[in-house]
Motif scaffolding. Sequence first.
Motif, PDB file in Angstrom:
ATOM      1  N   PHE A   1     -25.988 -31.193 -48.430  1.00  0.00           N
ATOM      2  CA  PHE A   1     -25.516 -31.025 -47.088  1.00  0.00           C
ATOM      3  C   PHE A   1     -24.449 -29.895 -47.237  1.00  0.00           C
ATOM      4  CE2 PHE A   1     -22.163 -31.595 -43.615  1.00  0.00           C
ATOM      5  CZ  PHE A   1     -23.192 -31.589 -42.746  1.00  0.00           C
ATOM      6  N   GLU A   2     -23.289 -29.819 -48.037  1.00  0.00           N
ATOM      7  CA  GLU A   2     -22.554 -28.904 -47.983  1.00  0.00           C
ATOM      8  C   GLU A   2     -23.125 -27.536 -48.479  1.00  0.00           C
ATOM      9  OE1 GLU A   2     -19.059 -29.730 -50.834  1.00  0.00           O
ATOM     10  OE2 GLU A   2     -18.572 -31.473 -49.676  1.00  0.00           O
ATOM     11  N   GLN A   3     -24.163 -27.728 -49.260  1.00  0.00           N
ATOM     12  CA  GLN A   3     -24.923 -26.422 -49.705  1.00  0.00           C
ATOM     13  C   GLN A   3     -25.469 -25.889 -48.518  1.00  0.00           C
ATOM     14  OE1 GLN A   3     -27.790 -26.994 -52.742  1.00  0.00           O
ATOM     15  NE2 GLN A   3     -28.632 -24.750 -52.608  1.00  0.00           N
ATOM     16  N   ALA A   4     -26.200 -26.630 -47.852  1.00  0.00           N
ATOM     17  CA  ALA A   4     -26.841 -26.506 -46.534  1.00  0.00           C
ATOM     18  C   ALA A   4     -25.919 -25.549 -45.588  1.00  0.00           C
ATOM     19  CB  ALA A   4     -27.618 -27.403 -45.972  1.00  0.00           C
ATOM     20  N   GLN A   5     -24.814 -26.261 -45.353  1.00  0.00           N
ATOM     21  CA  GLN A   5     -23.752 -25.798 -44.480  1.00  0.00           C
ATOM     22  C   GLN A   5     -23.357 -24.421 -44.777  1.00  0.00           C
ATOM     23  OE1 GLN A   5     -20.384 -28.564 -44.318  1.00  0.00           O
ATOM     24  NE2 GLN A   5     -20.343 -28.294 -42.123  1.00  0.00           N
ATOM     25  N   THR A   6     -23.147 -24.004 -46.177  1.00  0.00           N
ATOM     26  CA  THR A   6     -22.797 -23.101 -46.600  1.00  0.00           C
ATOM     27  C   THR A   6     -23.744 -21.632 -46.493  1.00  0.00           C
ATOM     28  OG1 THR A   6     -21.323 -23.763 -48.356  1.00  0.00           O
ATOM     29  CG2 THR A   6     -22.074 -21.753 -48.736  1.00  0.00           C
ATOM     30  N   GLU A   7     -25.143 -22.488 -46.486  1.00  0.00           N
ATOM     31  CA  GLU A   7     -26.143 -21.073 -46.534  1.00  0.00           C
ATOM     32  C   GLU A   7     -26.481 -20.894 -44.947  1.00  0.00           C
ATOM     33  OE1 GLU A   7     -29.482 -22.758 -48.985  1.00  0.00           O
ATOM     34  OE2 GLU A   7     -28.243 -22.787 -50.739  1.00  0.00           O
ATOM     35  N   LEU A   8     -26.314 -21.940 -44.092  1.00  0.00           N
ATOM     36  CA  LEU A   8     -26.552 -21.729 -42.680  1.00  0.00           C
ATOM     37  C   LEU A   8     -25.797 -21.431 -41.729  1.00  0.00           C
ATOM     38  CD1 LEU A   8     -29.055 -25.102 -42.464  1.00  0.00           C
ATOM     39  CD2 LEU A   8     -29.749 -22.842 -42.556  1.00  0.00           C
ATOM     40  N   VAL A   9     -24.412 -21.753 -41.500  1.00  0.00           N
ATOM     41  CA  VAL A   9     -23.523 -21.555 -40.529  1.00  0.00           C
ATOM     42  C   VAL A   9     -23.169 -20.235 -40.844  1.00  0.00           C
ATOM     43  CG1 VAL A   9     -21.116 -21.893 -40.077  1.00  0.00           C
ATOM     44  CG2 VAL A   9     -22.591 -23.634 -40.792  1.00  0.00           C
ATOM     45  N   GLY A  10     -23.371 -19.436 -39.443  1.00  0.00           N
ATOM     46  CA  GLY A  10     -23.175 -18.018 -39.688  1.00  0.00           C
ATOM     47  C   GLY A  10     -24.449 -16.902 -39.671  1.00  0.00           C
ATOM     48  N   LYS A  11     -25.492 -17.887 -40.102  1.00  0.00           N
ATOM     49  CA  LYS A  11     -26.838 -16.906 -40.270  1.00  0.00           C
ATOM     50  C   LYS A  11     -27.506 -16.913 -38.756  1.00  0.00           C
ATOM     51  CE  LYS A  11     -26.906 -16.813 -44.701  1.00  0.00           C
ATOM     52  NZ  LYS A  11     -26.617 -15.753 -45.637  1.00  0.00           N
ATOM     53  N   ALA A  12     -28.143 -15.542 -38.729  1.00  0.00           N
ATOM     54  CA  ALA A  12     -28.909 -15.253 -37.361  1.00  0.00           C
ATOM     55  C   ALA A  12     -30.172 -16.121 -37.405  1.00  0.00           C
ATOM     56  CB  ALA A  12     -29.175 -13.936 -37.331  1.00  0.00           C
ATOM     57  N   VAL A  13     -30.631 -16.788 -36.643  1.00  0.00           N
ATOM     58  CA  VAL A  13     -31.617 -17.463 -36.485  1.00  0.00           C
ATOM     59  C   VAL A  13     -32.508 -17.235 -35.314  1.00  0.00           C
ATOM     60  CG1 VAL A  13     -31.014 -19.157 -38.360  1.00  0.00           C
ATOM     61  CG2 VAL A  13     -30.754 -19.565 -35.726  1.00  0.00           C
ATOM     62  N   VAL A  14     -33.736 -17.744 -35.225  1.00  0.00           N
ATOM     63  CA  VAL A  14     -34.721 -17.834 -34.054  1.00  0.00           C
ATOM     64  C   VAL A  14     -35.204 -19.050 -33.945  1.00  0.00           C
ATOM     65  CG1 VAL A  14     -36.462 -16.696 -32.924  1.00  0.00           C
ATOM     66  CG2 VAL A  14     -35.054 -15.144 -34.052  1.00  0.00           C
ATOM     67  N   LEU A  15     -35.347 -19.826 -32.968  1.00  0.00           N
ATOM     68  CA  LEU A  15     -35.890 -21.021 -32.716  1.00  0.00           C
ATOM     69  C   LEU A  15     -37.496 -20.967 -32.406  1.00  0.00           C
ATOM     70  CD1 LEU A  15     -33.470 -22.988 -30.761  1.00  0.00           C
ATOM     71  CD2 LEU A  15     -33.821 -23.114 -33.250  1.00  0.00           C
ATOM     72  N   THR A  16     -38.218 -21.809 -32.795  1.00  0.00           N
ATOM     73  CA  THR A  16     -39.606 -21.613 -32.589  1.00  0.00           C
ATOM     74  C   THR A  16     -39.869 -21.413 -30.913  1.00  0.00           C
ATOM     75  OG1 THR A  16     -39.788 -24.170 -32.469  1.00  0.00           O
ATOM     76  CG2 THR A  16     -40.526 -23.045 -34.448  1.00  0.00           C
ATOM     77  N   ASP A  17     -38.733 -21.914 -30.162  1.00  0.00           N
ATOM     78  CA  ASP A  17     -39.238 -21.670 -28.747  1.00  0.00           C
ATOM     79  C   ASP A  17     -38.488 -20.468 -28.189  1.00  0.00           C
ATOM     80  OD1 ASP A  17     -36.369 -22.281 -28.468  1.00  0.00           O
ATOM     81  OD2 ASP A  17     -36.416 -24.076 -27.377  1.00  0.00           O
TER      82      ASP A  17
END
Length: 68
Positions: A15-31
């Motif tokens: 979970f901590e690894q995912a938090q580090t990798e995802l928070v602050g990253k630009a993303v686009v949702l499928t919608d």
Amino acid sequence: MQTAKAQASVILAKFEQAQTELVGKAVVLTDGKAGTVENIWLDELHGLRFSIKGHEGKWPVSTIKFAQ
């Protein structure tokens, strides 16, 4: 077989690894919604969920694509 404590430690580390990798990253949702990941949560029913700055709600991690 791992003990419950060892399994919980592995889950929290991932979970901590995912938090580090995802928070602050630009993303686009499928919608079509787009923005940066603001926060992530563990949800008992859906697994990893996240919020995007400027958009109300939480989405499952399976609905994101990283912006190129």
